[in-house]
Design a protein around this motif. Sequence first.
Motif, PDB file in Angstrom:
ATOM      1  N   SER A  57       4.527  31.125  45.760  1.00 27.41           N
ATOM      2  CA  SER A  57       5.051  32.162  46.808  1.00 27.41           C
ATOM      3  C   SER A  57       6.673  32.078  46.885  1.00 27.41           C
ATOM      4  O   SER A  57       7.208  33.031  46.932  1.00 27.41           O
TER       5      SER A  57
ATOM      6  N   ALA B  95       0.379  26.647  45.967  1.00 26.05           N
ATOM      7  CA  ALA B  95       0.678  28.154  46.881  1.00 26.05           C
ATOM      8  C   ALA B  95       2.014  28.153  47.120  1.00 26.05           C
ATOM      9  O   ALA B  95       2.452  29.198  46.950  1.00 26.05           O
TER      10      ALA B  95
ATOM     11  N   ARG C  36      -0.602  33.594  47.958  1.00 23.23           N
ATOM     12  CA  ARG C  36      -0.785  34.004  46.773  1.00 23.23           C
ATOM     13  C   ARG C  36      -1.012  35.405  46.320  1.00 23.23           C
ATOM     14  O   ARG C  36      -0.579  35.872  45.331  1.00 23.23           O
TER      15      ARG C  36
ATOM     16  N   GLU D 136      -5.919  38.345  41.973  1.00 19.80           N
ATOM     17  CA  GLU D 136      -4.414  38.088  41.689  1.00 19.80           C
ATOM     18  C   GLU D 136      -4.132  38.970  40.343  1.00 19.80           C
ATOM     19  O   GLU D 136      -3.138  39.691  40.432  1.00 19.80           O
TER      20      GLU D 136
END
Length: 502
Positions: free
Chosen positions: A159, A155, A113, A82
């Motif tokens: 998002s 998650a 993610r 990430e």
Amino acid sequence: MKVDIDMGAAAPGKPAMLDLEELLATRLLVQGNSGSGKSHLLRRLLEQSAPWVQQCVIDPEGDFVTLADKFGHIVVDAQRTENELTRIAGRIRQHRVSVVLNLEGLDVEQQMRAAAAFLGGMFDAEREYWYPVLVVVDEAQLFAPAVAGEVSDEARKVSLGAMTNLMCRGRKRGLAGVIATQRLAKLAKNVAAEASNFLMGRTFLDIDMARAADLLGMDRRQAEMFRDLARGHFVALGPAISRRPLPVTIGAVETSARSVSPKLMPLPETTEDTRDLIFTPGPEETRQPVRRAPPPAPTPTADIIAQLSRPQPAPEPPAEPVFAIIDEAERAAGIDAVMHEILEDPDAAFRTDAVLYQDFLVRCRIRRVAGEPVQLSAFRRKLAVARAGVDRETAGGENWATALSLSESLPEDLQGVFLVVAQAAISSAPCPSDATLARTYGSHSPRRARRLLTYFEERNLLVVRTDFHGKRVLAFPDLGCETAPGDPNAPDDAASARDAAE
């Protein structure tokens, strides 16, 4: 600078033009069932606007990577950390390069993610790099779901937060969101509500047709038209396209997706060696040996007999209980004593159950009543029974058990009054006066007491009658008994006794 891009045909001989500069300021929402032509529409939009604006495509299926061959988009493989995706997104804004974030091969949670990290990097870029970017998100319901699904809450939160920033706050940072979804009902409302331009394609569910009609300002009766739209046909509305609902046919595209719609094709001819082709491994296949653990050695019969003949060990003495054993009889006697103390207070009848319950808990601690505290609902029930003043002989009878069962169908604040008159009928005592019933209910109004008796009679729990002397008798059909005649206007016995004592 005003730039119009050609999206296709709006009517015979008339092109459907889209104001790109207006689109950057007002955003776009595309809806259509699978196979309605959403991806084709997005590809047309990307191809037509590629020379004029930087583009970023969030691609969950890897369909838009073919834009790289003709239009020079950089394909970013999302199988990175990430932090890497966030830093890449920042450099993309700095150097103004069009990209396709390829999420293919990741599961749904990993896609969420990765997309959140990438969008977050674009959103958090330095102010000097806030150049206009057209951010296209295909299958937006995956990244901004309306309800929690099988993914983790963390998650979904990151998002949904990234998508909300894109659609709600992205305009001032140069980010123009274009989101496409199969169903509006699956897309978070705060994300969909920020779009001012709409392109609605074929859909079949009533809820989606109704929402599409509402967004386009159409009558609910016109919503049926969305079922009849052909592939590649949409209804457009918005300041960048048209001020009125406008049927649009999307034009052709120059590139093609890697995944295309399935086409029928004949099966190959079956040969005699088909079975061998299936069950015979090919030369390139490596056969891994299957290693199974050897079975355990059998236990000799002599050992089994010896184990069975061994004497059983003596049972261990029971362990001492961690907590002291509660004497239930002693606990019940303590609770009854506390209830009796509370009812001896002449003002207890006019206090709320909540106040009496707090007094009850304090008195139980003072008397050191063992066990868990009585809950409020159980306390109200015990208070109603205690107010009836039933003796031990009556409490053990069948009629009193029936009366308790009947009282459970009444509201909690009326159970005490019902049990008082039922106890008088079981013991053949005179019918309580209105003043006595009002005090039991916690009121000073005799009229309210009479209304309570009327309510019980309407529930078929008792029958009220008056004898020739004007005295009231209450009969209980389910108990098979009735009270002795009593004067309804007589003063309250408890109040009279209290005044005499004073």
